[in-house]
Write a protein that holds these residues in place. Structure first.
Motif: not given
Lengths: 471, 471
Positions: A151-161
């Motif tokens: 999460g610190v660099k790449y974010g969470v699930t929502k950021d990839y949907v």
């Protein structure tokens, strides 16, 4: 039990409708607390089946609770009001990658770990990685907006949907978003639905974004004599110019649990250890580690141990992975929280949890995703000891209150579900709660989609762990 | 004009209420098309003023249209139904950075460029960078979910908004989200409101996330003999293992417009040029450029020219920045589209636009954010030539239809506003449109917040550019 409902469901699902009490009982719990018995279990394997079942639920006004692998720590898949449990775990076969578009399309029952593997085959990466990824389903990840260490660099699930297919409360099938990173066509229903815990619609397909897999990784373990300095290091590293891909913390209690469990020669006397991963070009990583080392030196931190090879690196991450199994192995019940605070407030949060531990005489282990302020204070308790459970409830409430006071949030990645609904208004306020309720009421006017989640019951003001309703 | 309304607004705003017709006319247009006259203009400078004005609008059921710098290309700030224009441009003074939390807090009228500058002072970066960033306001960026060239690696405005303060349609003040990257407490109203074009609530403060500023950048210009290969290169680069931070394309027409305008020795005969930036450690960047070079060689592309120093790099980006001014300088009206397609479909989109250009005898320049499939086919037209304008409308419709056919979207970053509302249903379907309308109706039952945007008027099926209603 209504025969008309059963008959209609049987027409849709055949022997994938389960009505035996033993079957139903086994669908009544998750990774949190409470045991409930649904009236029906349906094992769906297509959007059309989901649609048909929702239409039955709409007609007879009975609840539908979607369920993946039930690893939820917040109560998302609990059928608290009975009705239909919609089991997605059998619908695990649609998984198609479009490498030239950096996309993957999945059915809700696909395991998150299978997405990781397929992406990896194409030298691509799906960054969200909840610690249950080898067993949990993407549908559950979407419902709760799961996170994980990247999460610190790449974010969470929502950021990839990028897009969803969804069955709405009235049984329509809609598509939200699409296949592009940029999309501002109307309201962002994709991001509204991800994390809505199955209360606004039931996701039947997702289009996920992939990114190029980083060329290499490098990991350091930093050992601390005091928790405050460990907390301070987090901001120091994040403002050094380097962007870590993971940044995990374990307190003394967590270190010793892992050491008891696995014997990895960890520094039992350390107040905390921080694990920091950077990713990218190998040579650049070496330089980035030097930038981190020199930034930490300025605040008096010197114990930066960089893993010399891949084996040593794997061993360091093994330490983090073993925290939960080590806690579980103690035999007591594990209550896992995920209060999240602004980065600079991590030292304060650690201090407060230490005070709470003393005040309530509890066994609290603290670890978590330090880089995004997402700590997991985890309490080991004996659920048969009602007096202790009452102290746990008080302690959890105090952790929640302090997280909010620090400008943080009740839940970073586990969701509200049943576990935190009593505290929702404290964080979002009365007008905020009304705004959320207006959205729910507009999109599910009969309240059939996963009722009893997110919103508190009337008068509900505190966490109650012993709420079993099973016979 | 109702005296009661004017009196109430005057009590709230004093001489920041404008009612002279000349003033009102100057608030009736934006960067798109159409001229409307609001009944009142209010220059707000606090959440309390916004709240008080919304309460007046609620009481008298008149529209409120928020407005920043009015650079919108989709009609977001147009007061199409009269009422109150709420001008945020005077509320540009609250800008506070919290470097240890990697956060910045802003009032809606702050210029996006000022956010970039303040972040840069702390060696941090706010990645969203619409080309109007030196003049546009963050409030407008939030309303439209603005993008820019860094979308390919860093995403768009929404990806950097952690929390909002919002005035709702009934005049309540709510807070959404918070100060942490991870937050799953209830519905994600933050991401619902960002990009909702001021139709669900009026944003009065935003908490934005910053990231460490990359250590260095390196840029290559790649020159192509044919557009198809240029399109193919985009997927090739994005699946090479390297993650470019910018990836912009200019077609021959765009190259020649810039060359006519600025004389930079550009290859006038090239079918297209691709500008690719990578960011991070200097030595790693050199290697990444070699990875790109060798991936492109495999598909027969050899003209990779890497900028040798910062001056040369700046010159390359100057080329991209000059496209819009170059088009504007031709004296005709510039219609800027932002249809966005999946990465692998970019060559098809280029081919289609070429066909459309021929079919309708139009001057179409194509450039844009190639790395996220977000092209800007831009039409130069004489708005006084009704016959030509009619061909433009047909051409734009054909571009929209083809983008949707390819699995893309009507709008990547400009918003729907008035310009694309006629086509919304084509993309989201009837059930999808009803779902969106249900959200709007629940949160703004009197339809006072920026009416006439996003949703089509009854029976509206096509773009009409000449819709001036000014006297």
């Amino acid at each position: 039990m209504s025969n008309a409902i059963e008959q209609k469901l049987h027409e849709i699902l055949g022997d994938r409708l389960l009505t035996d009490v033993d079957d139903r009982i086994s669908y009544g719990f998750d990774g949190s607390f409470g045991q409930y018995i649904p009236d029906y279990v349906v094992q769906v394997i297509s959007a059309e089946e989901v649609q048909a079942v929702v239409r039955v639920a709409d007609e007879f006004v009975i609840p539908v609770t979607p369920r993946g692998a039930a690893t939820s720590l917040s109560g998302g898949p609990l059928p608290v009001a009975g009705g239909i449990v919609m089991d997605f775990s059998q619908w695990n076969h649609y998984l198609e990658i479009f490498p030239d578009d950096l996309l993957i399309k999945v059915s809700p029952g696909v395991r998150t770990g299978d997405i990781h593997k397929l992406a990896d085959d194409y030298n691509l990466m799906y960054p969200p990685d909840p610690s249950s990824s080898s067993v949990c389903t993407i549908g559950g990840n979407l419902a709760e907006n799961a996170g994980g260490p990247r999460g610190v660099k790449y974010g969470v699930t929502k950021d990839y949907v990028l897009g969803l297919q969804v069955v709405t409360a009235d049984g329509s099938i809609i598509h939200t978003g699409g296949q592009t990173v940029k999309n501002v066509t109307g309201y962002d229903l994709t991001k509204l639905l991800v994390g809505s815990e199955g209360t606004l619609g039931i996701i039947t397909e997702a289009t996920l974004r992939l990114i190029p897999k980083p060329l290499d990784t490098m990991t350091a373990m930093i050992v601390y004599d005091d928790l405050y300095t460990a907390g301070k290091s987090i901001s120091t590293i994040l403002t050094s110019g380097v962007r870590p891909s993971k940044m995990e913390i374990l307190d003394q209690n967590a270190i010793n649990k892992v050491e008891d469990y696995a014997g990895l020669d960890l520094p039992r006397e350390a107040a905390a250890v921080l694990l920091v991963e950077v990713d990218g070009d190998t040579e650049a990583l070496k330089k980035e580690m030097e930038v981190i080392r020199s930034a930490l030196k300025k605040i008096g931190v010197t114990g930066v141990n960089i893993a010399g090879d891949k084996e040593e690196e794997a061993k360091l991450w093994q330490v983090r992975k073993l925290v939960s199994p080590a806690i579980v192995s103690s035999g007591y019940t594990k209550i896992s929280e995920d209060a999240t605070v602004p980065l600079s407030k991590i030292p304060d949060m650690f201090k407060k949890i230490d005070e709470i531990k003393e005040k309530y005489h509890l066994n609290i282990v603290v670890f978590g995703h330090a880089g995004d302020g997402n700590l997991h204070p985890t309490i080991n308790t004996n659920m048969r000891d009602a007096e202790e459970v009452s102290r746990v409830e008080d302690a959890v409430e105090e952790i929640f209150n302090y997280a909010i006071e620090l400008g943080g949030t009740l839940s970073g990645e586990h969701g509200i579900g049943t576990m935190k609904r009593a505290f929702l208004e404290k964080e979002v306020g009365q007008a905020g709660l009304e705004f959320q309720k207006a959205v729910k009421k507009a999109l599910d006017p009969k309240n059939i989609l996963n009722p009893g989640k997110i919103f508190p019951n009337p008068g509900e003001k505190r966490l109650v762990l012993n709420n079993d309703t099973a016979p």
